[in-house]
Design a protein around this motif. Structure first.
Motif, PDB file in Angstrom:
ATOM      1  N   CYS A 199       0.747  -0.971  -0.015  1.00  0.00           N
ATOM      2  CA  CYS A 199      -0.148   0.068   0.049  1.00  0.00           C
ATOM      3  C   CYS A 199       0.749   1.174   0.118  1.00  0.00           C
ATOM      4  O   CYS A 199       1.800   1.220   0.917  1.00  0.00           O
TER       5      CYS A 199
ATOM      6  N   CYS B 137      -0.104   3.188   3.653  1.00  0.00           N
ATOM      7  CA  CYS B 137       0.318   2.945   4.726  1.00  0.00           C
ATOM      8  C   CYS B 137       1.402   1.806   4.817  1.00  0.00           C
ATOM      9  O   CYS B 137       1.946   1.276   5.823  1.00  0.00           O
TER      10      CYS B 137
ATOM     11  N   CYS C  41      -4.130  -0.420   0.037  1.00  0.00           N
ATOM     12  CA  CYS C  41      -4.977  -1.285   0.781  1.00  0.00           C
ATOM     13  C   CYS C  41      -6.527  -0.791   0.888  1.00  0.00           C
ATOM     14  O   CYS C  41      -6.795   0.244   0.503  1.00  0.00           O
TER      15      CYS C  41
ATOM     16  N   CYS D  43      -7.122   1.808   3.371  1.00  0.00           N
ATOM     17  CA  CYS D  43      -6.702   3.194   3.120  1.00  0.00           C
ATOM     18  C   CYS D  43      -7.561   3.667   1.977  1.00  0.00           C
ATOM     19  O   CYS D  43      -8.193   4.860   1.964  1.00  0.00           O
TER      20      CYS D  43
HETATM   21 ZN   LIG Z   1      -2.935   1.279   3.284  1.00  0.00          ZN
END
Ligand SMILES: [Zn+2]
Length: 133
Positions: free
Chosen positions: A16, A19, A53, A56
Motif C-alpha cells: 500500500c 500505509c 490497501c 486506506c
Molecule cells: Zn494502506
C-alpha cells in the motif's frame, strides 16, 4: 486497465503506498486507486494511480484534503506520486502500547492523511509490529 494495474502493483512493490502494508499478507488484491478521484477529473494513468490497501482506499474515498489535527487547518492529502513518504510520514513505536507501531505524520499533509485514512487502527499497528520483528 489490466496492464496498467499490473504496472501500478509492480511499481508499488506490492505494498500500500499510503500505509505500506504488504499485499502478501492478504488474499484479496489491494485496490488500484485514483489519487485524484475520477469524480474530480482525475485521469486513469500512471501519474494518477496508486496501490492502496482496502482500508486506506475506503477511508480516502474521493477526498483530496483533510484537517491537520495539530493546527485545525484544511490541507491536501499525501500524494504518492508527488510526495516522498519519509518526508511526511514516519513509523514509530507506539507511545501508549507495547507491540504496536504507529504511523506518525511529520507535516500537516502527513498528519491529515494519517487521520483521514485511520492509519493507526489497532490491528494495523499490531501487524506493523509483527512485521518489524
Ligand atoms: Zn494502506
Amino acid at each position: 486497465m489490466s496492464e496498467l494495474a499490473a504496472e501500478v502493483r509492480k511499481r508499488a512493490r506490492h505494498r500500500c503506498e499510503y500505509c505500506l502494508l504488504p499485499q502478501a499478507l492478504f488474499r484479496r488484491p489491494f485496490h488500484i486507486e485514483h489519487i485524484i478521484a475520477k469524480q474530480h477529473g482525475g485521469a486513469t494513468d500512471l501519474d494518477n494511480l496508486a496501490l492502496a490497501c482496502w482500508q486506506c482506499n475506503l477511508k480516502k474515498g474521493p477526498n483530496l484534503s483533510g484537517i491537520d489535527p495539530q493546527t485545525g487547518l484544511l490541507v491536501r492529502l499525501f500524494h504518492p506520486r508527488q510526495d516522498q513518504w519519509a518526508e511526511h510520514l514516519e513509523l514509530q513505536q507506539s507511545a501508549t502500547a507495547l507491540e504496536r507501531i504507529e504511523i506518525v505524520g511529520l507535516t500537516p499533509v502527513g498528519r491529515a492523511t494519517v487521520r483521514l485514512l485511520d492509519m493507526n487502527e489497532e490491528l494495523r499497528q499490531a501487524i506493523r509490529f509483527e512485521l518489524s520483528r
